[in-house]
Design a protein around this motif. Structure first.
Motif, PDB file in Angstrom:
ATOM      1  N   THR A   9       5.387   5.194  28.475  1.00  0.00           N
ATOM      2  CA  THR A   9       6.267   6.074  29.256  1.00  0.00           C
ATOM      3  C   THR A   9       7.733   5.723  29.009  1.00  0.00           C
ATOM      4  O   THR A   9       8.593   6.594  28.829  1.00  0.00           O
ATOM      5  N   ARG A  10       7.998   4.408  29.032  1.00  0.00           N
ATOM      6  CA  ARG A  10       9.381   3.959  28.781  1.00  0.00           C
ATOM      7  C   ARG A  10       9.822   4.344  27.378  1.00  0.00           C
ATOM      8  O   ARG A  10      10.961   4.775  27.164  1.00  0.00           O
ATOM      9  N   LEU A  11       8.926   4.221  26.407  1.00  0.00           N
ATOM     10  CA  LEU A  11       9.242   4.590  25.032  1.00  0.00           C
ATOM     11  C   LEU A  11       9.537   6.085  24.933  1.00  0.00           C
ATOM     12  O   LEU A  11      10.487   6.515  24.273  1.00  0.00           O
ATOM     13  N   GLY A  12       8.709   6.905  25.608  1.00  0.00           N
ATOM     14  CA  GLY A  12       8.944   8.346  25.592  1.00  0.00           C
ATOM     15  C   GLY A  12      10.274   8.705  26.226  1.00  0.00           C
ATOM     16  O   GLY A  12      10.998   9.579  25.732  1.00  0.00           O
ATOM     17  N   GLN A  13      10.624   8.015  27.357  1.00  0.00           N
ATOM     18  CA  GLN A  13      11.896   8.283  28.008  1.00  0.00           C
ATOM     19  C   GLN A  13      13.072   7.888  27.118  1.00  0.00           C
ATOM     20  O   GLN A  13      14.097   8.588  27.049  1.00  0.00           O
ATOM     21  N   LEU A  14      12.933   6.766  26.423  1.00  0.00           N
ATOM     22  CA  LEU A  14      13.981   6.320  25.510  1.00  0.00           C
ATOM     23  C   LEU A  14      14.201   7.327  24.386  1.00  0.00           C
ATOM     24  O   LEU A  14      15.338   7.687  24.055  1.00  0.00           O
ATOM     25  N   VAL A  15      13.094   7.805  23.811  1.00  0.00           N
ATOM     26  CA  VAL A  15      13.206   8.793  22.737  1.00  0.00           C
ATOM     27  C   VAL A  15      13.846  10.077  23.260  1.00  0.00           C
ATOM     28  O   VAL A  15      14.702  10.691  22.609  1.00  0.00           O
ATOM     29  N   GLU A  16      13.457  10.493  24.469  1.00  0.00           N
ATOM     30  CA  GLU A  16      14.022  11.710  25.051  1.00  0.00           C
ATOM     31  C   GLU A  16      15.524  11.551  25.294  1.00  0.00           C
ATOM     32  O   GLU A  16      16.318  12.469  25.029  1.00  0.00           O
ATOM     33  N   ARG A  60      16.104  -4.885  31.975  1.00  0.00           N
ATOM     34  CA  ARG A  60      15.066  -3.979  31.489  1.00  0.00           C
ATOM     35  C   ARG A  60      13.931  -3.806  32.496  1.00  0.00           C
ATOM     36  O   ARG A  60      13.204  -2.835  32.475  1.00  0.00           O
ATOM     37  N   GLU A  61      13.778  -4.821  33.404  1.00  0.00           N
ATOM     38  CA  GLU A  61      12.696  -4.723  34.362  1.00  0.00           C
ATOM     39  C   GLU A  61      12.854  -3.520  35.278  1.00  0.00           C
ATOM     40  O   GLU A  61      11.908  -3.088  35.928  1.00  0.00           O
ATOM     41  N   THR A  62      14.049  -2.984  35.392  1.00  0.00           N
ATOM     42  CA  THR A  62      14.269  -1.825  36.259  1.00  0.00           C
ATOM     43  C   THR A  62      13.759  -0.553  35.622  1.00  0.00           C
ATOM     44  O   THR A  62      13.699   0.487  36.284  1.00  0.00           O
ATOM     45  N   GLY A  63      13.447  -0.588  34.337  1.00  0.00           N
ATOM     46  CA  GLY A  63      12.912   0.599  33.674  1.00  0.00           C
ATOM     47  C   GLY A  63      13.961   1.462  33.020  1.00  0.00           C
ATOM     48  O   GLY A  63      13.628   2.517  32.484  1.00  0.00           O
ATOM     49  N   GLY A  64      15.214   1.075  33.044  1.00  0.00           N
ATOM     50  CA  GLY A  64      16.261   1.892  32.445  1.00  0.00           C
ATOM     51  C   GLY A  64      16.307   1.735  30.937  1.00  0.00           C
ATOM     52  O   GLY A  64      15.839   0.747  30.378  1.00  0.00           O
ATOM     53  N   THR A  65      16.912   2.743  30.300  1.00  0.00           N
ATOM     54  CA  THR A  65      17.039   2.702  28.838  1.00  0.00           C
ATOM     55  C   THR A  65      18.431   2.290  28.387  1.00  0.00           C
ATOM     56  O   THR A  65      18.645   2.061  27.200  1.00  0.00           O
ATOM     57  N   GLY A  66      19.372   2.230  29.322  1.00  0.00           N
ATOM     58  CA  GLY A  66      20.746   1.908  28.934  1.00  0.00           C
ATOM     59  C   GLY A  66      21.496   3.104  28.383  1.00  0.00           C
ATOM     60  O   GLY A  66      22.589   2.943  27.835  1.00  0.00           O
ATOM     61  N   LEU A  67      20.942   4.309  28.531  1.00  0.00           N
ATOM     62  CA  LEU A  67      21.568   5.522  27.989  1.00  0.00           C
ATOM     63  C   LEU A  67      21.950   6.513  29.078  1.00  0.00           C
ATOM     64  O   LEU A  67      22.621   7.500  28.788  1.00  0.00           O
ATOM     65  N   GLY A  68      21.529   6.271  30.313  1.00  0.00           N
ATOM     66  CA  GLY A  68      21.743   7.251  31.372  1.00  0.00           C
ATOM     67  C   GLY A  68      23.201   7.575  31.607  1.00  0.00           C
ATOM     68  O   GLY A  68      23.601   8.750  31.631  1.00  0.00           O
ATOM     69  N   LEU A  69      24.049   6.545  31.797  1.00  0.00           N
ATOM     70  CA  LEU A  69      25.465   6.786  32.058  1.00  0.00           C
ATOM     71  C   LEU A  69      26.180   7.342  30.828  1.00  0.00           C
ATOM     72  O   LEU A  69      27.112   8.131  30.957  1.00  0.00           O
ATOM     73  N   ALA A  70      25.745   6.930  29.636  1.00  0.00           N
ATOM     74  CA  ALA A  70      26.329   7.493  28.408  1.00  0.00           C
ATOM     75  C   ALA A  70      26.041   8.993  28.335  1.00  0.00           C
ATOM     76  O   ALA A  70      26.900   9.789  27.936  1.00  0.00           O
ATOM     77  N   ILE A  71      24.819   9.388  28.721  1.00  0.00           N
ATOM     78  CA  ILE A  71      24.475  10.818  28.740  1.00  0.00           C
ATOM     79  C   ILE A  71      25.330  11.545  29.769  1.00  0.00           C
ATOM     80  O   ILE A  71      25.857  12.642  29.505  1.00  0.00           O
ATOM     81  N   CYS A  72      25.508  10.957  30.944  1.00  0.00           N
ATOM     82  CA  CYS A  72      26.332  11.586  31.979  1.00  0.00           C
ATOM     83  C   CYS A  72      27.761  11.805  31.499  1.00  0.00           C
ATOM     84  O   CYS A  72      28.345  12.883  31.691  1.00  0.00           O
TER      85      CYS A  72
END
Length: 529
Positions: free
Chosen positions: A317-324, A456-468
């Motif tokens: 799931t995390r991998l799919g979210q990262l790719v998305e 990483r334990e929080t499940g984030g990809t590190g891309l959320g704020l960059a996308i915002c």
């Protein structure tokens, strides 16, 4: 033709400085030739005019001299014979007295004693009538010797006799004077042209000095030094000054372009490295548990197998979210056209709160005004899906990185940072640990995570704020971080105000009430229990 082609090729190979000096020298030489020719012609005409004047003024004196030789002066001119001074004056002339048939009268001539060996004028046969037609009009006649330069002659008919007096002067002195004058003009002109050419070469070399600097600068740039600039003392309104300014502007643009290219390449390299690392982490987990299961290492314990399968599922799931997220950033980088329509951040905030009551019923999430009162309409023009993605990401981050039970507020309204420019604002305020100042400057970078609770334990990809940040920038707005009063982090979304909707003063009704939200929250908590 071959010679012309060779000359043309040689000319094109010469430097611009040499070409300019050669052209200038050629023009000077052409001017010298024309000046010498015109000066010689004018000088000759002036000498001929003086000679004609002398011939005319001495014609009657020469006639009186011939009458005195014949001793038959007219009765009214008996006392008009030539004086000694006049005889001295006419001694340099050639002269004849012609009869009524145009034949020379024997013994009535001047300076013709050695006509067989000396150069004397060839006498034209002129009757008194023919002489009267050209009275006092000078003309040139050849001499008797092969090397003769000719004579200037004048024929005057005598009024009291049926005779004609012919008077002439040699052209030797005149031609010699003209030649000497032409030689002097040409010599002085050549020396002046030579001096002017040397001065022109020096001046052109001096004038081309800035161009040599341009050449050196271009050579340095060709070697990769884009920090070079053309430095010249020429005023900016001159051609050299304008050229230097244009080149420096171009060089600045080139340097900026190369710097942007280098930064983009470095950013891409970091992105690929970070993406590879982020993708490798879940893949390693999935591969490890898969190999462990295949080799029988998990045994037949359903609990152990379920745990392993859960880890595989969560990492997938995390991998799919990262790719998305990576695909989303790639689409944003392509600057695809937005599907803009009128929106209200107030409505989006309330709908987000409704979602949170279902997804996180244990959290208190509410909508307030920017100053703490009731929320106000915040109309914008934008892509609804993208803007909802910004709000969802910001709220999700607030939920993910703050302790359970801490409240979250969504403040909505309009504000102006620059006088006369209103903006629609949505703030997501949490009351957690906040973000360290050194981390706050980098949280909008791709794959960046702070070192405290944001792991990483929080499940984030590190891309959320960059996308915002990318979506907001595409809408002409921004996302910024600030500290929440009393502790925590505030993420502020600012978008251009929809002026038409604001001018219409439309108030969009929010369908959900606090009671309805509480019912959603209670139902969600009951389903979880």
């Amino acid at each position: 033709m071959a010679l012309l082609n060779a000359v043309s090729r040689a000319w094109r190979r010469t430097s611009l400085r040499t070409q300019l000096v050669t052209i200038t020298s050629g023009l000077l030489l052409l001017t010298l030739v024309v000046t010498t020719f015109v000066s010689a012609s004018l000088f000759r005409q002036e000498l001929e005019r003086n000679m004609d004047s002398e011939l005319a003024s001495n014609a009657q004196t020469l006639a009186n001299y011939f009458y005195a030789l014949r001793d038959d002066l007219p009765s009214d001119e008996e006392d008009s014979g030539p004086t000694y001074a006049e005889l001295q004056a006419i001694s340099r002339f050639y002269g004849w007295l012609l009869d009524d048939e145009g034949q020379p009268i024997p013994n009535l001539n001047l300076r013709t004693a050695n006509s067989e060996t000396a150069d004397v004028p060839q006498i034209p046969r002129l009757t008194p009538q023919e002489a009267s037609e050209i009275r006092y009009q000078a003309f040139e006649v050849p001499g008797t010797q092969p090397n003769s330069r000719g004579f200037r002659m004048m024929a005057v008919d005598l009024q009291h006799q049926e005779e004609t007096v012919v008077i002439a002067l040699p052209l030797d002195n005149l031609e010699t004077s003209v030649e000497r004058a032409s030689f002097l003009v040409a010599t002085i002109g050549l020396l002046a042209t030579l001096g002017a050419s040397v001065m022109a070469y020096s001046l052109v070399t001096r004038a081309f000095r800035p161009l040599l600097q341009v050449e050196k600068t271009a050579a340095a740039i060709a070697e990769g030094d884009f920090s070079q600039r053309v430095r010249t003392s020429s005023p900016p309104e001159t051609e050299i000054g304008r050229l230097a300014a244009a080149l420096n502007t171009m060089l600045e643009h080139i340097e900026e372009a190369f710097a942007e290219k280098a930064a983009s390449e470095e950013k891409m390299r970091r992105f690929i490295q970070d993406a590879s690392h982020e993708l490798r982490t879940p893949l390693v987990t999935i591969r490890g548990f898969s190999e462990l299961y295949r080799q029988g290492g998990l045994g037949e314990n359903p609990e152990v197998v379920g745990t392993a399968m859960g880890r595989i599922e969560s990492e997938a799931t995390r991998l799919g979210q990262l790719v998305e997220d990576m695909l989303t950033l790639a689409r944003l980088d392509e600057q695809r056209a937005l599907e803009n329509k009128p929106l209200d951040l107030n409505i989006i905030a309330h709908e987000t709160v409704m979602d949170m009551t279902v997804n996180a019923p244990d959290r208190e999430v509410k909508v307030i005004g920017l100053a703490g009162g009731s929320p106000a309409p915040a109309p914008v023009m934008g892509d609804e899906g993208r803007i909802r993605q910004i709000v969802t990401n910001l709220v999700t981050n607030a939920l993910r990185y703050t302790p359970e039970g801490t409240p979250i507020e969504l403040a909505v309204g309009t504000d102006s940072l620059v006088e006369g420019k209103q903006e629609s604002v949505l703030e997501v305020r949490d009351h957690g640990e906040g973000i360290e100042p050194e981390d706050a400057q980098k949280i909008f970078e791709r794959f960046y995570r702070a070192d405290n609770s944001r792991q990483r334990e929080t499940g984030g990809t590190g891309l959320g704020l960059a996308i915002c940040a990318a979506i907001a920038a595409q809408h002409g707005g921004s996302v910024r971080h600030s500290e929440t009063p009393g502790g925590g982090a505030t993420m502020t979304l600012r978008l251009p105000l929809d002026q038409e909707a604001a001018a219409a003063d439309e108030e969009h009704e929010v369908d959900l009430t606090e009671e309805e939200l509480e019912q959603f929250r209670s139902a969600a908590l009951g389903s979880r229990e």
